[in-house]
Design an enzyme around this catalytic site. Structure first.
Site, short mmCIF file in Angstrom:
data_model
loop_
_atom_site.label_atom_id
_atom_site.label_comp_id
_atom_site.label_asym_id
_atom_site.label_seq_id
_atom_site.Cartn_x
_atom_site.Cartn_y
_atom_site.Cartn_z
CG ASP A 42 -6.87 -4.45 5.13
OD1 ASP A 42 -6.30 -3.50 5.71
OD2 ASP A 42 -7.95 -4.90 5.50
CD GLU A 43 -2.24 -4.38 9.87
OE1 GLU A 43 -1.02 -4.10 9.84
OE2 GLU A 43 -3.10 -3.60 10.31
CG PHE A 44 2.07 -3.19 4.77
CD1 PHE A 44 3.41 -3.20 5.12
CD2 PHE A 44 1.38 -2.00 4.89
CE1 PHE A 44 4.04 -2.07 5.60
CE2 PHE A 44 2.00 -0.85 5.36
CZ PHE A 44 3.33 -0.89 5.72
#
Length: 211
Positions: A42-44
């Site tokens: 999540d949110e790389f």
């Protein structure tokens, strides 16, 4: 490190059965059935900023692990500059929910459509597969209740040819995360997978190792 170890374990098991991929392995053995493993980041974009080589390493693992049943799912709210050439080369499916600018939409799915979705229609998205034109669809909510807007677009159930495939028979599960989870568990049990497979990522070692 844990993911690389899991890949080596799967490679060893497949080599013992002379299986070229996960499906062949599971069809040949009745003692050990390997479930698919999804690694979700999540949110790389934040991961890439804080650990510069993390995304590159994950892409390498995903490329090697595709035939071994390992899949990588990456999400970000700031795609500009984060979707690298390596990501484009190794990611087979790109999905874009509503974004603020046409540039963001184009960065992910190659078209401007996701920037035109109204805020009153949450869940609308564009899906792009390799060699296929972008597909706009309306996703369902797991929270239950509410109305699905924009009936003119293709629904998620229609696009996936009905999620009743999860249970093998009977009606498709309705909205609600609990019902979907139960359907997945039932399908896994019927296919012979363990109810709680071993975790691929091990917990950190304690600070003090006493004898």
């Amino acid at each position: 490190t844990s993911l690389r170890a899991e890949l080596r374990r799967r490679e060893t098991l497949l080599a013992q059965e002379q299986a070229g991929d996960l499906e062949t392995f599971n069809a040949r053995t009745s003692t050990v059935r390997l479930p698919r493993l999804a690694v979700v980041v999540d949110e790389f974009r934040m991961l890439a900023d804080s650990v510069p080589n993390a995304v590159e390493e994950l892409m390498r693992i995903a490329a090697l692990g595709r035939s071994l049943g390992l899949h990588l799912v990456m999400a970000t709210q700031r795609p500009q500059g984060a979707v690298t050439a390596d990501i484009r080369a190794n990611v087979s499916a790109c999905l874009c929910l509503r974004v603020q600018s046409a540039v963001d939409s184009h960065e992910v799915v190659g078209c401007d459509d996701a920037a035109s979705f109204p805020a009153s229609a949450p869940g609308m998205a564009v899906l792009r597969l390799p060699g296929e034109p972008p597909v706009t669809f309306q996703s369902a909510s797991t929270a239950g209740g509410g109305q699905i807007p924009a009936p003119a677009v293709q629904t998620l159930a229609e696009f996936l040819a009905a999620p009743a495939r999860l249970t093998g028979s009977g009606p498709a599960p309705g909205p609600g995360l609990d019902r979907i989870t139960e359907a997945v568990r039932t399908a896994a049990a019927e296919a012979g997978f363990p109810s709680r497979p071993p975790a691929p990522v091990q917990p950190p070692l304690p600070e003090d190792l006493s004898s």
